[in-house]
Scaffold this active site. Structure first.
Site, PDB file in Angstrom:
ATOM      1  N   HIS A   1      -0.328   1.016   9.357  1.00 53.76           N
ATOM      2  CA  HIS A   1       0.981   1.469   8.857  1.00 53.76           C
ATOM      3  C   HIS A   1       0.833   2.705   7.964  1.00 53.76           C
ATOM      4  O   HIS A   1       1.498   3.717   8.171  1.00 53.76           O
ATOM      5  CB  HIS A   1       1.648   0.317   8.101  1.00 53.76           C
ATOM      6  CG  HIS A   1       2.985   0.642   7.522  1.00 53.76           C
ATOM      7  ND1 HIS A   1       4.167   0.305   8.146  1.00 53.76           N
ATOM      8  CD2 HIS A   1       3.345   1.273   6.375  1.00 53.76           C
ATOM      9  CE1 HIS A   1       5.189   0.725   7.414  1.00 53.76           C
ATOM     10  NE2 HIS A   1       4.706   1.309   6.324  1.00 53.76           N
ATOM     11  N   GLU A   2      -0.042   2.604   6.982  1.00 48.96           N
ATOM     12  CA  GLU A   2      -0.188   3.730   6.043  1.00 48.96           C
ATOM     13  C   GLU A   2      -0.750   4.954   6.759  1.00 48.96           C
ATOM     14  O   GLU A   2      -0.331   6.082   6.505  1.00 48.96           O
ATOM     15  CB  GLU A   2      -1.066   3.347   4.851  1.00 48.96           C
ATOM     16  CG  GLU A   2      -0.608   2.112   4.075  1.00 48.96           C
ATOM     17  CD  GLU A   2       0.862   2.086   3.702  1.00 48.96           C
ATOM     18  OE1 GLU A   2       1.456   3.160   3.470  1.00 48.96           O
ATOM     19  OE2 GLU A   2       1.440   0.982   3.637  1.00 48.96           O
TER      20      GLU A   2
ATOM     21  N   ALA B   1       0.844  -1.186   0.000  1.00 51.23           N
ATOM     22  CA  ALA B   1       0.000   0.000   0.000  1.00 51.23           C
ATOM     23  C   ALA B   1       0.880   1.237   0.000  1.00 51.23           C
ATOM     24  O   ALA B   1       2.092   1.136   0.178  1.00 51.23           O
ATOM     25  CB  ALA B   1      -0.902   0.026   1.224  1.00 51.23           C
ATOM     26  N   MET B   2       0.251   2.406  -0.185  1.00 49.08           N
ATOM     27  CA  MET B   2       1.026   3.645  -0.303  1.00 49.08           C
ATOM     28  C   MET B   2       0.342   4.781   0.433  1.00 49.08           C
ATOM     29  O   MET B   2      -0.856   5.007   0.274  1.00 49.08           O
ATOM     30  CB  MET B   2       1.201   3.967  -1.797  1.00 49.08           C
ATOM     31  CG  MET B   2       2.006   5.217  -2.056  1.00 49.08           C
ATOM     32  SD  MET B   2       3.706   5.038  -1.426  1.00 49.08           S
ATOM     33  CE  MET B   2       4.032   6.741  -1.002  1.00 49.08           C
ATOM     34  N   GLU B   3       1.164   5.524   1.188  1.00 49.25           N
ATOM     35  CA  GLU B   3       0.663   6.521   2.131  1.00 49.25           C
ATOM     36  C   GLU B   3       0.424   7.909   1.528  1.00 49.25           C
ATOM     37  O   GLU B   3       0.516   8.912   2.249  1.00 49.25           O
ATOM     38  CB  GLU B   3       1.667   6.636   3.281  1.00 49.25           C
ATOM     39  CG  GLU B   3       3.026   7.277   2.931  1.00 49.25           C
ATOM     40  CD  GLU B   3       4.146   6.296   2.590  1.00 49.25           C
ATOM     41  OE1 GLU B   3       3.836   5.170   2.154  1.00 49.25           O
ATOM     42  OE2 GLU B   3       5.323   6.659   2.732  1.00 49.25           O
TER      43      GLU B   3
ATOM     44  N   HIS C   1       1.917   6.718   8.730  1.00 48.11           N
ATOM     45  CA  HIS C   1       2.851   7.484   7.896  1.00 48.11           C
ATOM     46  C   HIS C   1       2.452   8.961   7.817  1.00 48.11           C
ATOM     47  O   HIS C   1       3.281   9.800   7.492  1.00 48.11           O
ATOM     48  CB  HIS C   1       2.859   6.935   6.459  1.00 48.11           C
ATOM     49  CG  HIS C   1       3.937   5.923   6.187  1.00 48.11           C
ATOM     50  ND1 HIS C   1       5.237   6.078   6.598  1.00 48.11           N
ATOM     51  CD2 HIS C   1       3.905   4.751   5.484  1.00 48.11           C
ATOM     52  CE1 HIS C   1       5.962   5.041   6.175  1.00 48.11           C
ATOM     53  NE2 HIS C   1       5.172   4.216   5.506  1.00 48.11           N
TER      54      HIS C   1
END
Ligand code: TRP
Ligand code: ZN
Length: 881
Positions: free
Chosen positions: A304-305, A269-271, A308
């Protein structure tokens, strides 16, 4: 795509850009094959920079359409543009506007970096260097800017248009069947956090109020039909937001928080600021398609994301060498979140299993690198277990050394001092030093020196003197590819410990000489130290490295008896688990060399005791039972590895344990009742896992009944955890029911990609005389596709990591196959190719017969006519170094 000529990037060459970018205004005219991007930049020469320096912007496979400076078309003599660079030779000395227009083909973007289409959904991935595939820009994390994004697209195919920050305006584009949306992100950010999405999506929504009373709209967008599978993710998000307020005092900072799930995504995934984009594997879950482990993974990745937003977005990295600044810290934060939400000791065991299975092999072979590296060719290759998971261990050690309050003080100072900055590891460490008046200079070596330290411990009790002498020695084997690091320096190693007395309680001691000891923590600072504990009333068994207080390889000289004693009596649950692992590993290694291990019966009896001990968590008991993996044993052996011998030793020990403890396992299996309605909570999940692990031994015992009960478990399963758990046993142990079970799973789940990924993963692990032929057949299966990373990670990744005997087959066929598909994948998606080829990272540990084949396969990749990506080339070269 970048090719092999790419140069070595060095930390020491870091320089600020000569220009800053105050504002970025982007217009995207989305079309599947020809998207136009108009980027308007407000640039200024940076104070103190060379006046009149050329403006050099990054690009990657770009096509420039037009270029204007302060509103006027720029003369062709005033700039040069190539696919990977735009240079304006002598820009104005005052603030100026540059308008760059580029044209992209999202459909042809198979690398999944930049702007691409996933199942008809426009989406972006910009970390680390994907923004330069959209427009020419300073694509580096230390250039922060305020972004405004206008997105235009067809109303019918893209009714939903999302960007970073807050929504500003939407409307129709008159005279067309298109519409637009404008998004504004007030927080200055680097380009890697940019994102947009356009597509026909549906969402689930919740309202959240922050601790200080600010309302936030939460939305999770998924493909239509999946809206009832996003509930767990939303629940995880809300719990993460509360936790960060409570534990770190961090609140969310925009009016909306959007998550989008897409099916084609290179990583987890991406923050992106305010618009996280996820691999749908980490969003979608229901009891029918997701296992308990999937639910846990979703909770972790969503957290987690989200975390961030503070550790990564508001405080970002100065350059990519500092990647662990955001990743190590954010992994630590997500681990702590899960520990608070679930059982702390069980979570610790799970995290250490992950560290040892992914990071230890990396750090003990040719791909070893420091947590904070100083050079790379391809940054995508450094999103590693070392940067993420060892990086998290280093943050954990800071907390261990300073204590919970000292750690919080350091974090508070870090947030206060560096909010809005692009920072470094040195900045981070300084905050802990200043907030605690502490000196972490020796500790910091962990960031810079690669390799797994080996810690040798030897203890001796003197009954007359009532002293216990503990000799500790650390050595770190050289890791050849880390430049200049063949001579290793001693680390600062925090060791939590106890001296366990005959009744299982930790013994008190009056004083200790030879090291700094505070309570249950001793810090080893030299290569060799001898500690003398005084006033010890009885012979203790030392329990070292409790909670796995440092990422080292502990070589203890404890007798098998003492090790079994710790397994039964240590007050630290982690070390009870650790002792069982040590015993199993030692015995398996002896069995691999065709020896009969001493103390096997005593060990098996102790294992049975733990399984039956109702004072222990089900999940904990579930973790104690299984044998180390074949890969884990291979790493412990370290050289001249014969994977076939390891496999048979492991099968034999599993059978022996299964047979000896059959009645216990059966009693446990039958007595544990599950609630009638599935729930993914930690207690239920622990129970399910424990039952399955008992079942696995019963099946391995060779008793017909064990196999039958497993097939019955499979047939009766009303959730994915039980279905998969039983399927894995049937398939990996080659039971008669395996083929039927695979068929029935397929009938039940065909058409659900994420469920079929599990099927592919399991099928790839089938033991076979001709494993590569079997694998090739699986690549023809309709559920498989070379175009989607999840399918490749499941099938090929499942084979590489879960079919050790197949991949490391002595005839080299596994190595040949990996070389073949690395070249195939490299043509379309170098990141995925590079992740696969990393499986060669342990080749030097193999026996001579296998090493010859592996080396030949690696060399074949390098000498191929095909032009290699920097991603693959760098990994192969390091493997061969
Ligand atoms: N920053 C992401 C994370 O750890 C990692 C990531 C997602 C990534 N997609 C990527 C890194 C693509 C490199 C390339 O949360
Ligand atoms: Zn991350």
């Amino acid at each position: 795509m970048r090719f092999e000529s790419a140069q070595l990037i060095k930390l020491e060459d870091y320089k600020e850009t000569p220009y800053t970018i105050k504002n970025v205004s982007l217009v995207f005219k989305l079309h599947a094959e020809a998207t136009e991007v108009i980027s308007s930049l407000t640039l200024s020469p940076r104070a103190g920079s060379d006046a009149g320096a050329p403006l050099e912007l990054d690009g990657d496979e770009l096509t420039l359409v037009s270029l204007k400076l302060n509103g006027a078309v720029l003369d062709e003599a005033a700039y040069s543009a190539s696919a990977d660079k735009l240079v304006v030779t002598s820009p104005p000395a005052e603030e100026f506007e540059l308008e760059v227009v580029t044209r992209l083909n999202p459909t042809a973007n198979t690398q999944l970096m930049g702007l691409y289409l996933s199942q008809g959904i426009y989406c972006t991935q910009c970390e680390a260097e994907g923004f330069r595939r959209i427009t020419y820009y300073y694509d580096r994390p230390d250039v922060l800017s305020v972004f405004t994004t206008r997105i235009e697209a067809d109303k019918s195919t893209s009714p939903i248009l999302l960007g970073n920050g807050n929504p500003q305006e939407t409307g129709d584009i008159e005279g067309t069947d298109r519409h637009f949306a404008v998004w504004h992100d007030p927080h200055p950010k680097p380009a890697y956090l940019f994102a947009l999405v356009g597509g026909d999506l549906t969402c689930i929504s919740e309202k959240y109020t922050t601790a200080s009373g600010k309302p936030v709209d939460l939305n999770i967008y998924v493909e239509k039909g999946n809206e009832n599978r996003a509930g767990w993710s939303m629940d995880s998000l809300i719990r993460s937001m509360r936790w960060d307020e409570k534990v770190f005092g961090r609140e969310y900072d925009l009016d909306v928080f959007n998550i989008v799930a897409v099916s084609a995504f290179n990583m987890g995934a991406m923050e992106n600021k305010g618009l996280n984009i996820f691999n749908d594997k980490y969003i979608l879950a229901d009891s029918d398609t997701a296992t308990d482990t999937d639910y846990e993974g979703i909770e972790t990745v969503v957290a987690h994301e989200y975390f961030h937003n503070w550790t990564g977005n508001r405080i970002t990295c100065r350059e990519w060498f500092q990647l662990c600044l955001k990743e190590g810290l954010t992994v630590f934060r997500d681990q702590e979140f899960s520990s608070d939400e679930r059982s702390r000791s069980v979570k610790r065991i799970a995290d250490v299993i992950r560290l040892k299975s992914r990071q230890f092999p990396e750090d003990q072979g040719p791909l070893s690198h420091p947590v904070r590296p100083t050079e790379y060719k391809e940054i995508n290759n450094f999103y590693t277990a070392t940067v993420y998971d060892k990086g998290a261990e280093l943050v954990r050690m800071i907390k261990t050394i300073l204590g919970a309050d000292g750690f919080r003080k350091g974090m508070d100072l870090y947030f206060e001092r560096h909010d809005g900055d692009a920072s470094t590891i040195e900045d981070f460490i300084k905050c802990f030093e200043e907030a605690n008046s502490a000196d972490l200079s020796h500790f910091s070596l962990w960031y810079h020196q690669s390799g797994t330290p080996q810690l040798k411990a030897n203890g001796c009790y003197d009954e007359a003197a009532k002293t216990f002498t503990l000799e500790l020695e650390q050595t770190t084997p050289p890791t050849p590819p880390t430049p200049g690091q063949n001579e290793k320096t001693s680390f600062f190693i925090p060791i939590r410990f106890g001296l366990v007395g005959p009744n299982g309680d930790d013994l008190e001691f009056s004083k200790v000489e030879g090291a700094d000891v505070k309570g249950d923590l001793l810090c080893l600072t030299q290569a060799k130290q001898t500690l003398v504990f005084h006033g010890i009333g009885a012979r203790p068994v030392p329990s070292l490295l409790r909670e796995f207080s440092a990422p080292v390889k502990l070589e203890s000289t404890l007798s098998r008896e003492d090790q079994i004693f710790l397994m039964r009596h240590d007050s630290d649950p982690f070390n009870r688990w650790q002792s069982a692992q040590v015993l199993m590993t030692e015995m398996l290694i002896e069995m691999t060399n065709s020896n009969v291990p001493a103390g096997k019966e005593a060990f098996i009896e102790a294992l049975g005791h733990m399984a039956e001990d109702d004072t222990l968590d089900h999940a904990f008991r579930g973790f104690v039972l299984p044998l180390p993996t074949e890969q884990g044993i291979a790493l412990e052996i370290g050289k001249d590895v014969d994977t076939d011998a390891i496999g048979s030793a492991r099968d034999t020990l599993a059978m022996e344990i299964g047979l000896a403890l059959y009645d216990s396992f059966k009693r446990i299996y039958e007595s544990l009742e599950m609630p009638p309605i599935f729930s993914p909570d930690a207690l239920s999940a622990g129970k399910r896992m424990f039952k399955l692990r008992c079942l696995s031994y019963m099946a391995a015992s060779g008793k017909q009944e064990g196999a039958e009960l497993t097939k019955a478990h499979f047939d009766a399963a009303d959730n994915m955890t039980d279905l998969m758990g039983a399927l894995i046993i049937l398939v990996t142990q080659s039971h008669a029911g395996a083929e039927d079970a695979l068929k029935s799973f397929e009938n039940r789940h065909q058409g659900t990609a994420l469920a079929m990924d599990k099927w592919l993963h399991t099928a790839a692990r089938t033991p076979s005389e001709t494993p590569i032929a079997a694998l090739r057949t699986l690549t023809e299966h309709p559920a498989f596709s070379w175009d989607n990373p999840n399918r490749i990670y499941s099938l090929i990744g499942g084979f590489l990591s879960g079919n050790t005997r197949g991949f490391h087959a002595a005839d080299g066929s596994g190595y040949d196959y990996l070389a073949e598909i690395t070249l195939l994948l490299d043509k379309t998606n170098p990141q995925v190719a590079s992740r696969m080829v990393k499986s060669f990272g342990t080749w030097k540990n193999m026996n001579a017969e296998r090493k010859v084949k592996a080396e030949a396969a690696l060399k074949r990749i390098l000498s191929s006519d095909q032009q290699l990506s920097t991603d693959v080339k760098e990994i192969v070269e390091r493997c061969l170094s």
